[in-house]
Design a protein around this motif. Structure first.
Motif, PDB file in Angstrom:
ATOM      1  N   TYR A   1     -12.415   5.496   0.801  1.00 39.68           N
ATOM      2  CA  TYR A   1     -13.127   4.388   0.176  1.00 39.68           C
ATOM      3  C   TYR A   1     -12.721   4.316  -1.285  1.00 39.68           C
ATOM      4  O   TYR A   1     -12.824   5.312  -2.011  1.00 39.68           O
ATOM      5  CB  TYR A   1     -14.642   4.604   0.258  1.00 39.68           C
ATOM      6  CG  TYR A   1     -15.225   4.318   1.617  1.00 39.68           C
ATOM      7  CD1 TYR A   1     -14.540   4.656   2.775  1.00 39.68           C
ATOM      8  CD2 TYR A   1     -16.469   3.731   1.732  1.00 39.68           C
ATOM      9  CE1 TYR A   1     -15.085   4.397   4.018  1.00 39.68           C
ATOM     10  CE2 TYR A   1     -17.023   3.482   2.981  1.00 39.68           C
ATOM     11  CZ  TYR A   1     -16.318   3.814   4.117  1.00 39.68           C
ATOM     12  OH  TYR A   1     -16.861   3.564   5.342  1.00 39.68           O
ATOM     13  N   GLU A   2     -12.238   3.156  -1.694  1.00 42.16           N
ATOM     14  CA  GLU A   2     -11.979   2.988  -3.120  1.00 42.16           C
ATOM     15  C   GLU A   2     -13.334   2.925  -3.835  1.00 42.16           C
ATOM     16  O   GLU A   2     -14.365   2.677  -3.198  1.00 42.16           O
ATOM     17  CB  GLU A   2     -11.107   1.762  -3.368  1.00 42.16           C
ATOM     18  CG  GLU A   2     -11.626   0.429  -2.856  1.00 42.16           C
ATOM     19  CD  GLU A   2     -12.536  -0.266  -3.853  1.00 42.16           C
ATOM     20  OE1 GLU A   2     -12.554   0.125  -5.043  1.00 42.16           O
ATOM     21  OE2 GLU A   2     -13.251  -1.184  -3.430  1.00 42.16           O
ATOM     22  N   PRO A   3     -13.391   3.187  -5.152  1.00 42.22           N
ATOM     23  CA  PRO A   3     -14.674   3.325  -5.841  1.00 42.22           C
ATOM     24  C   PRO A   3     -15.615   2.128  -5.726  1.00 42.22           C
ATOM     25  O   PRO A   3     -16.829   2.287  -5.859  1.00 42.22           O
ATOM     26  CB  PRO A   3     -14.255   3.555  -7.302  1.00 42.22           C
ATOM     27  CG  PRO A   3     -12.930   4.221  -7.191  1.00 42.22           C
ATOM     28  CD  PRO A   3     -12.261   3.558  -6.030  1.00 42.22           C
TER      29      PRO A   3
ATOM     30  N   LEU B   1      -3.988   6.362  -8.554  1.00 47.12           N
ATOM     31  CA  LEU B   1      -3.973   7.187  -7.350  1.00 47.12           C
ATOM     32  C   LEU B   1      -3.016   6.653  -6.287  1.00 47.12           C
ATOM     33  O   LEU B   1      -2.259   7.422  -5.702  1.00 47.12           O
ATOM     34  CB  LEU B   1      -5.377   7.321  -6.762  1.00 47.12           C
ATOM     35  CG  LEU B   1      -6.428   7.980  -7.657  1.00 47.12           C
ATOM     36  CD1 LEU B   1      -7.669   8.305  -6.853  1.00 47.12           C
ATOM     37  CD2 LEU B   1      -5.892   9.231  -8.338  1.00 47.12           C
ATOM     38  N   LEU B   2      -3.036   5.353  -6.022  1.00 44.25           N
ATOM     39  CA  LEU B   2      -2.122   4.806  -5.016  1.00 44.25           C
ATOM     40  C   LEU B   2      -0.757   4.478  -5.596  1.00 44.25           C
ATOM     41  O   LEU B   2       0.208   4.306  -4.847  1.00 44.25           O
ATOM     42  CB  LEU B   2      -2.723   3.571  -4.340  1.00 44.25           C
ATOM     43  CG  LEU B   2      -4.016   3.778  -3.544  1.00 44.25           C
ATOM     44  CD1 LEU B   2      -4.240   2.612  -2.596  1.00 44.25           C
ATOM     45  CD2 LEU B   2      -4.045   5.097  -2.794  1.00 44.25           C
ATOM     46  N   GLY B   3      -0.647   4.362  -6.916  1.00 49.39           N
ATOM     47  CA  GLY B   3       0.652   4.150  -7.552  1.00 49.39           C
ATOM     48  C   GLY B   3       1.113   2.715  -7.619  1.00 49.39           C
ATOM     49  O   GLY B   3       2.310   2.461  -7.806  1.00 49.39           O
ATOM     50  N   MET B   4       0.210   1.746  -7.496  1.00 46.67           N
ATOM     51  CA  MET B   4       0.595   0.348  -7.578  1.00 46.67           C
ATOM     52  C   MET B   4       0.762  -0.067  -9.042  1.00 46.67           C
ATOM     53  O   MET B   4       0.230   0.560  -9.953  1.00 46.67           O
ATOM     54  CB  MET B   4      -0.445  -0.536  -6.876  1.00 46.67           C
ATOM     55  CG  MET B   4      -0.666  -0.198  -5.415  1.00 46.67           C
ATOM     56  SD  MET B   4      -1.791  -1.319  -4.550  1.00 46.67           S
ATOM     57  CE  MET B   4      -0.705  -2.730  -4.252  1.00 46.67           C
ATOM     58  N   GLU B   5       1.514  -1.146  -9.259  1.00 51.75           N
ATOM     59  CA  GLU B   5       1.758  -1.656 -10.603  1.00 51.75           C
ATOM     60  C   GLU B   5       0.852  -2.858 -10.880  1.00 51.75           C
ATOM     61  O   GLU B   5       0.679  -3.730 -10.022  1.00 51.75           O
ATOM     62  CB  GLU B   5       3.215  -2.102 -10.773  1.00 51.75           C
ATOM     63  CG  GLU B   5       4.220  -0.988 -10.627  1.00 51.75           C
ATOM     64  CD  GLU B   5       4.102   0.053 -11.717  1.00 51.75           C
ATOM     65  OE1 GLU B   5       3.718  -0.313 -12.855  1.00 51.75           O
ATOM     66  OE2 GLU B   5       4.407   1.230 -11.445  1.00 51.75           O
ATOM     67  N   VAL B   6       0.284  -2.912 -12.073  1.00 49.49           N
ATOM     68  CA  VAL B   6      -0.468  -4.080 -12.521  1.00 49.49           C
ATOM     69  C   VAL B   6       0.519  -5.046 -13.160  1.00 49.49           C
ATOM     70  O   VAL B   6       1.213  -4.696 -14.120  1.00 49.49           O
ATOM     71  CB  VAL B   6      -1.567  -3.690 -13.530  1.00 49.49           C
ATOM     72  CG1 VAL B   6      -2.314  -4.932 -14.001  1.00 49.49           C
ATOM     73  CG2 VAL B   6      -2.528  -2.682 -12.912  1.00 49.49           C
ATOM     74  N   VAL B   7       0.581  -6.270 -12.627  1.00 49.94           N
ATOM     75  CA  VAL B   7       1.559  -7.239 -13.123  1.00 49.94           C
ATOM     76  C   VAL B   7       0.930  -8.381 -13.907  1.00 49.94           C
ATOM     77  O   VAL B   7       1.628  -9.099 -14.629  1.00 49.94           O
ATOM     78  CB  VAL B   7       2.400  -7.816 -11.965  1.00 49.94           C
ATOM     79  CG1 VAL B   7       3.267  -6.735 -11.345  1.00 49.94           C
ATOM     80  CG2 VAL B   7       1.512  -8.444 -10.895  1.00 49.94           C
TER      81      VAL B   7
ATOM     82  N   ARG C   1       4.412   7.898  -8.787  1.00 49.78           N
ATOM     83  CA  ARG C   1       3.055   8.052  -9.304  1.00 49.78           C
ATOM     84  C   ARG C   1       2.055   8.019  -8.159  1.00 49.78           C
ATOM     85  O   ARG C   1       2.033   7.102  -7.355  1.00 49.78           O
ATOM     86  CB  ARG C   1       2.736   6.945 -10.306  1.00 49.78           C
ATOM     87  CG  ARG C   1       1.359   7.118 -10.989  1.00 49.78           C
ATOM     88  CD  ARG C   1       1.083   6.024 -12.017  1.00 49.78           C
ATOM     89  NE  ARG C   1       0.947   4.720 -11.415  1.00 49.78           N
ATOM     90  CZ  ARG C   1       1.813   3.716 -11.610  1.00 49.78           C
ATOM     91  NH1 ARG C   1       2.879   3.879 -12.370  1.00 49.78           N
ATOM     92  NH2 ARG C   1       1.620   2.551 -11.035  1.00 49.78           N
ATOM     93  N   GLY C   2       1.207   9.045  -8.094  1.00 48.34           N
ATOM     94  CA  GLY C   2       0.164   9.074  -7.080  1.00 48.34           C
ATOM     95  C   GLY C   2       0.743   9.052  -5.679  1.00 48.34           C
ATOM     96  O   GLY C   2       1.771   9.671  -5.377  1.00 48.34           O
TER      97      GLY C   2
ATOM     98  N   ILE D   1      -4.001  14.141  -2.682  1.00 48.90           N
ATOM     99  CA  ILE D   1      -4.226  13.427  -3.940  1.00 48.90           C
ATOM    100  C   ILE D   1      -5.630  12.848  -4.005  1.00 48.90           C
ATOM    101  O   ILE D   1      -6.321  12.952  -5.031  1.00 48.90           O
ATOM    102  CB  ILE D   1      -3.166  12.318  -4.107  1.00 48.90           C
ATOM    103  CG1 ILE D   1      -1.785  12.936  -4.332  1.00 48.90           C
ATOM    104  CG2 ILE D   1      -3.527  11.378  -5.256  1.00 48.90           C
ATOM    105  CD1 ILE D   1      -0.654  11.937  -4.303  1.00 48.90           C
ATOM    106  N   LEU D   2      -6.086  12.250  -2.922  1.00 48.13           N
ATOM    107  CA  LEU D   2      -7.407  11.625  -2.923  1.00 48.13           C
ATOM    108  C   LEU D   2      -8.512  12.668  -3.020  1.00 48.13           C
ATOM    109  O   LEU D   2      -9.474  12.504  -3.786  1.00 48.13           O
ATOM    110  CB  LEU D   2      -7.576  10.757  -1.676  1.00 48.13           C
ATOM    111  CG  LEU D   2      -6.624   9.558  -1.578  1.00 48.13           C
ATOM    112  CD1 LEU D   2      -6.868   8.779  -0.289  1.00 48.13           C
ATOM    113  CD2 LEU D   2      -6.767   8.632  -2.776  1.00 48.13           C
ATOM    114  N   VAL D   3      -8.407  13.747  -2.259  1.00 49.21           N
ATOM    115  CA  VAL D   3      -9.434  14.783  -2.310  1.00 49.21           C
ATOM    116  C   VAL D   3      -9.467  15.443  -3.688  1.00 49.21           C
ATOM    117  O   VAL D   3     -10.544  15.715  -4.244  1.00 49.21           O
ATOM    118  CB  VAL D   3      -9.203  15.834  -1.207  1.00 49.21           C
ATOM    119  CG1 VAL D   3     -10.127  17.034  -1.394  1.00 49.21           C
ATOM    120  CG2 VAL D   3      -9.446  15.207   0.171  1.00 49.21           C
TER     121      VAL D   3
END
Length: 333
Positions: free
Chosen positions: A264-266, A33-39, A148-149, A238-240
């Protein structure tokens, strides 16, 4: 006119660790959703970055029983500055000690602020080296924009709750070298409700706000930067569309002039999508002070901030004298 020479041993906010009881859902929120990358992933933690962050990681998600903030990392301007601040913090009696550093960071000095929030200072930092699929055509951009997102550019700031805002603000100013930008004072200046500070030209990278429930070491929100107001509005869509509760905004703060959206994140932590605001370049900046009437609802325009914005933080606690029988998120007004 007397003028105290600014202390510039800390360069910027380096990273934030978030605790979450719903690890995979929180990871979905920040990645999809926020479009961050997992490194990087290590045990119960995942390390992420925004497409405009220059370091390898600025956000660490860690699985935990309750939401909240873990270690908050600040980068110093030099190895010598790291040693100086470690000595000053030790003299204040708040030191924990040296570690070998978390992922992407070298030797680090850990401590707690007066309210009990865990922090660390470091200098050595791993720069991000993107894989070919994420390499930008712009040599001065650390990563291509993926679209993304929401597509957050970087981790911007965080707000912490404190039982004594003044004590924490004075520690941040005198020991860490932060500069006060704005503050809210009630009761004819006798009661410090909030203070917004930064070690650099960004309006604020750290805020302390009064904990109305009398807790310690709690998080109000972390903030992710996007380039413009339209990005904030797009984030709301996007969030809604993905069933994420939007607590407040899009609106504009009076303090900081920031354009914001709070969700609020999950896992339960409050996350702000943020743009606008202003830079402070003047070395002799006079902090802006707001009283009860001037502060109002906390908005320059837009809907007033809800009661939950004052009452809820992570980890959530019950007011004094009331026993908690649930860890569910609060009812919103």
């Amino acid at each position: 006119m007397s003028f105290a020479e600014p202390l510039h041993d800390i360069a910027h906010l380096g990273g934030i660790e978030l605790f979450t009881p719903r690890f995979e859902r929180s990871l979905w929120y920040f990645h999809d959703l926020l479009g961050m990358e997992v490194v990087h992933r290590n045990g119960s933690s995942a390390y992420l970055r925004g497409w405009g962050d220059h370091s390898v990681s600025t956000l660490k998600l860690t699985s935990a029983d309750r939401p909240g903030v873990g270690c908050i990392a600040w980068r110093t301007v030099s190895p010598q500055a790291l040693e100086r601040r470690a000595e000053a913090i030790t003299a204040d009696g708040l030191a924990i000690g040296w570690t070998n550093g978390d992922f992407g960071r070298g030797r680090s000095f850990r401590f707690c602020d007066p309210d009990g929030h865990l922090m660390e200072l470091y200098f050595e930092e791993q720069k991000y080296d993107p894989p070919a699929r994420l390499r930008s055509a712009l040599k001065n951009q650390p990563q291509k924009y993926t679209g993304r997102g929401v597509g957050v550019r970087r981790t911007d700031h965080l707000a912490l709750l404190a039982a004594d805002v003044g004590r924490n603000r004075r520690f941040a100013e005198s020991t860490l070298g932060f500069q006060l930008r704005e503050q809210v004072l009630f009761e004819q200046g006798k009661r410090e409700i909030g203070s917004w500070m930064s070690p650099n030209a960004i309006h604020h990278q750290l805020a302390y706000v009064a904990d109305v429930k009398g807790g310690h070491g709690r998080l109000h929100h972390i903030s992710m930067w996007v380039d413009n107001r339209e990005d904030v509005l797009r984030a709301a869509d996007i969030l809604v569309e993905n069933a994420i509760f939007v607590e407040a905004g899009p609106s504009k703060h009076n303090n900081s002039q920031g354009f914001y959206l709070y969700s609020y994140e999950p896992g339960g932590n409050r996350v702000e999508i943020y743009s606008g605001s202003y830079l402070v370049l003047a070395p002799d900046w006079r902090p802006v002070t707001w009283n009860e009437e001037e502060r109002g609802s906390g908005t320059y325009w837009g809907a007033p901030l809800p009661e939950s914005f004052i009452q809820y933080a992570t980890p959530d606690i019950e007011p004094p004298g009331r026993k908690s029988d649930s860890l569910d998120l609060p009812v919103f007004f």
